[in-house]
Structures are given as structure tokens and as C-alpha cells.
Design a protein around this motif. Structure first.
Motif, mmCIF file in Angstrom:
data_model
loop_
_atom_site.group_PDB
_atom_site.id
_atom_site.type_symbol
_atom_site.label_atom_id
_atom_site.label_comp_id
_atom_site.label_asym_id
_atom_site.label_seq_id
_atom_site.Cartn_x
_atom_site.Cartn_y
_atom_site.Cartn_z
ATOM 1 N N GLU A 80 0.848 -1.191 0.000
ATOM 2 C CA GLU A 80 0.000 0.000 0.000
ATOM 3 C C GLU A 80 0.885 1.243 0.000
ATOM 4 O O GLU A 80 2.055 1.188 0.376
ATOM 5 C CB GLU A 80 -0.920 -0.009 1.226
ATOM 6 N N SER A 81 0.331 2.359 -0.403
ATOM 7 C CA SER A 81 1.124 3.588 -0.521
ATOM 8 C C SER A 81 1.570 4.093 0.855
ATOM 9 O O SER A 81 0.892 3.888 1.858
ATOM 10 C CB SER A 81 0.323 4.674 -1.233
ATOM 11 N N ALA A 82 2.716 4.775 0.841
ATOM 12 C CA ALA A 82 3.272 5.353 2.074
ATOM 13 C C ALA A 82 3.589 6.824 1.845
ATOM 14 O O ALA A 82 4.665 7.303 2.191
ATOM 15 C CB ALA A 82 4.528 4.589 2.490
ATOM 16 N N GLY A 83 2.652 7.532 1.264
ATOM 17 C CA GLY A 83 2.861 8.949 0.973
ATOM 18 C C GLY A 83 2.977 9.781 2.253
ATOM 19 O O GLY A 83 2.599 9.349 3.341
ATOM 20 N N TRP A 84 3.476 10.986 2.097
ATOM 21 C CA TRP A 84 3.718 11.839 3.263
ATOM 22 C C TRP A 84 2.418 12.211 3.969
ATOM 23 O O TRP A 84 2.387 12.328 5.196
ATOM 24 C CB TRP A 84 4.522 13.085 2.887
ATOM 25 N N LYS A 85 1.333 12.380 3.234
ATOM 26 C CA LYS A 85 0.054 12.715 3.876
ATOM 27 C C LYS A 85 -0.427 11.560 4.747
ATOM 28 O O LYS A 85 -0.918 11.769 5.856
ATOM 29 C CB LYS A 85 -1.004 13.051 2.827
ATOM 30 N N ARG A 86 -0.264 10.357 4.238
ATOM 31 C CA ARG A 86 -0.657 9.176 5.016
ATOM 32 C C ARG A 86 0.165 9.079 6.291
ATOM 33 O O ARG A 86 -0.349 8.758 7.358
ATOM 34 C CB ARG A 86 -0.431 7.939 4.156
ATOM 35 N N MET A 87 1.457 9.334 6.171
ATOM 36 C CA MET A 87 2.342 9.275 7.335
ATOM 37 C C MET A 87 2.027 10.389 8.338
ATOM 38 O O MET A 87 2.102 10.189 9.547
ATOM 39 C CB MET A 87 3.812 9.360 6.902
ATOM 40 N N LEU A 88 1.649 11.546 7.821
ATOM 41 C CA LEU A 88 1.272 12.665 8.699
ATOM 42 C C LEU A 88 0.068 12.278 9.554
ATOM 43 O O LEU A 88 0.080 12.444 10.782
ATOM 44 C CB LEU A 88 0.948 13.909 7.873
ATOM 45 N N PHE A 89 -0.964 11.736 8.942
ATOM 46 C CA PHE A 89 -2.162 11.387 9.700
ATOM 47 C C PHE A 89 -1.959 10.149 10.562
ATOM 48 O O PHE A 89 -2.564 10.026 11.624
ATOM 49 C CB PHE A 89 -3.369 11.261 8.774
ATOM 50 N N LEU A 90 -1.088 9.269 10.141
ATOM 51 C CA LEU A 90 -0.715 8.131 10.987
ATOM 52 C C LEU A 90 -0.036 8.644 12.262
ATOM 53 O O LEU A 90 -0.335 8.176 13.362
ATOM 54 C CB LEU A 90 0.218 7.191 10.228
ATOM 55 N N SER A 91 0.816 9.635 12.131
ATOM 56 C CA SER A 91 1.469 10.202 13.321
ATOM 57 C C SER A 91 0.451 10.906 14.220
ATOM 58 O O SER A 91 0.610 10.925 15.444
ATOM 59 C CB SER A 91 2.610 11.141 12.926
ATOM 60 N N CYS A 92 -0.618 11.453 13.647
ATOM 61 C CA CYS A 92 -1.681 12.062 14.463
ATOM 62 C C CYS A 92 -2.383 11.005 15.312
ATOM 63 O O CYS A 92 -2.703 11.252 16.483
ATOM 64 C CB CYS A 92 -2.697 12.783 13.580
ATOM 65 N N ILE A 93 -2.623 9.833 14.730
ATOM 66 C CA ILE A 93 -3.247 8.742 15.489
ATOM 67 C C ILE A 93 -2.344 8.349 16.655
ATOM 68 O O ILE A 93 -2.797 8.204 17.791
ATOM 69 C CB ILE A 93 -3.527 7.521 14.580
ATOM 70 N N ILE A 94 -1.066 8.184 16.372
ATOM 71 C CA ILE A 94 -0.111 7.776 17.405
ATOM 72 C C ILE A 94 0.010 8.857 18.482
ATOM 73 O O ILE A 94 0.042 8.552 19.676
ATOM 74 C CB ILE A 94 1.256 7.439 16.782
ATOM 75 N N ALA A 95 0.040 10.126 18.069
ATOM 76 C CA ALA A 95 0.117 11.221 19.038
ATOM 77 C C ALA A 95 -1.127 11.261 19.928
ATOM 78 O O ALA A 95 -1.034 11.506 21.126
ATOM 79 C CB ALA A 95 0.288 12.556 18.309
ATOM 80 N N GLY A 96 -2.287 10.987 19.353
ATOM 81 C CA GLY A 96 -3.518 10.957 20.144
ATOM 82 C C GLY A 96 -3.493 9.836 21.175
ATOM 83 O O GLY A 96 -3.879 10.030 22.331
ATOM 84 N N ALA A 97 -3.024 8.667 20.779
ATOM 85 C CA ALA A 97 -2.922 7.543 21.716
ATOM 86 C C ALA A 97 -1.927 7.873 22.827
ATOM 87 O O ALA A 97 -2.183 7.615 24.010
ATOM 88 C CB ALA A 97 -2.511 6.274 20.981
ATOM 89 N N ALA A 98 -0.807 8.455 22.458
ATOM 90 C CA ALA A 98 0.193 8.832 23.462
ATOM 91 C C ALA A 98 -0.370 9.896 24.407
ATOM 92 O O ALA A 98 -0.119 9.861 25.622
ATOM 93 C CB ALA A 98 1.468 9.346 22.777
ATOM 94 N N GLY A 99 -1.132 10.836 23.866
ATOM 95 C CA GLY A 99 -1.746 11.864 24.712
ATOM 96 C C GLY A 99 -2.703 11.274 25.729
ATOM 97 O O GLY A 99 -2.737 11.700 26.892
ATOM 98 N N LEU A 100 -3.474 10.285 25.341
ATOM 99 C CA LEU A 100 -4.384 9.634 26.279
ATOM 100 C C LEU A 100 -3.605 8.905 27.380
ATOM 101 O O LEU A 100 -4.027 8.893 28.542
ATOM 102 C CB LEU A 100 -5.305 8.658 25.551
ATOM 103 N N LYS A 101 -2.492 8.327 27.019
ATOM 104 C CA LYS A 101 -1.654 7.656 28.021
ATOM 105 C C LYS A 101 -1.118 8.674 29.020
ATOM 106 O O LYS A 101 -1.135 8.434 30.235
ATOM 107 C CB LYS A 101 -0.496 6.924 27.318
ATOM 108 N N VAL A 102 -0.685 9.808 28.547
ATOM 109 C CA VAL A 102 -0.147 10.856 29.424
ATOM 110 C C VAL A 102 -1.221 11.379 30.363
ATOM 111 O O VAL A 102 -0.961 11.624 31.549
ATOM 112 C CB VAL A 102 0.436 12.016 28.576
ATOM 113 N N LEU A 103 -2.451 11.498 29.881
ATOM 114 C CA LEU A 103 -3.539 12.028 30.702
ATOM 115 C C LEU A 103 -4.161 11.008 31.642
ATOM 116 O O LEU A 103 -4.940 11.364 32.511
ATOM 117 C CB LEU A 103 -4.634 12.605 29.802
ATOM 118 N N GLU A 104 -3.836 9.740 31.477
ATOM 119 C CA GLU A 104 -4.407 8.665 32.306
ATOM 120 C C GLU A 104 -4.094 8.873 33.779
ATOM 121 O O GLU A 104 -3.127 9.187 34.284
ATOM 122 C CB GLU A 104 -3.898 7.308 31.806
#
Length: 104
Positions: A80-104
């Protein structure tokens, strides 16, 4: 230990989605069995994690890591494609998960 269980549960989600793709390609009972086993494994470890982690946080991180992992599996194994836009939004998902861990 609950966070470890949550990561293991996410692996069950990732491999389960991978097995769906393999089942759709090959239509064999083996891949159907592996899909069921993977998701069952993921749900079991999610239930263990939710003994100590709030439902909303556990579910959001489980699905976030599962989605991010599925994107990476698609890129690495299914061409599957690994374009920069896809990677940008993938990093948003990961950042959101990490943020929830920090706020736990």
C-alpha cells in the motif's frame, strides 16, 4: 502490567486485520481460523487491560494502535502507498494515543 496487556491486545487487532486481508485473497478456512484466533486473543488481552485502565482510554488506545499498526502492515506487506500525507495522519493517530496515556 495493564499497559503491557493493552499493547498485546493491539497486536491481536493488527494481526486480525491482516488475517482478514489474507482471507479475502485466499478464501481458505486456515485464514478464517487465524483471523478468529487473532481477534479472540486481542479481545482477551483488552479485557485484562480494562481491569486497571478506564474503558474510554483503553478502547481509544487499542483502536488507535490497531489502526496505526494496520496501516504499517499494509505498507510493509501488501504494497500500500506510504505517501507523506498518510504518514502525517498516521502520526496524528499515534500522538492521540500517546496523549491519552499521558492524561491517564
Amino acid at each position: 502490567m495493564a499497559w503491557f496487556f493493552l499493547v498485546i491486545a493491539s497486536l491481536g487487532e493488527i494481526f486480525g486485520v491482516m488475517m482478514i486481508n489474507l482471507y479475502n485473497q485466499k478464501k481458505s478456512y486456515f485464514w478464517l481460523f487465524m483471523m478468529t484466533l487473532s481477534f479472540g486473543f486481542g479481545f482477551y488481552f483488552l479485557s485484562l487491560a480494562m481491569r486497571d485502565i478506564q474503558l474510554g482510554t483503553a478502547y481509544a488506545i487499542w483502536t488507535g494502535l490497531g489502526a496505526a499498526g494496520a496501516v504499517l502492515v499494509g505498507i510493509l506487506f501488501f504494497k500500500e502507498s506510504a505517501g507523506w500525507k498518510r504518514m502525517l495522519f498516521l502520526s496524528c493517530i499515534i500522538a492521540g494515543a500517546a496523549g491519552l496515556k499521558v492524561l491517564e
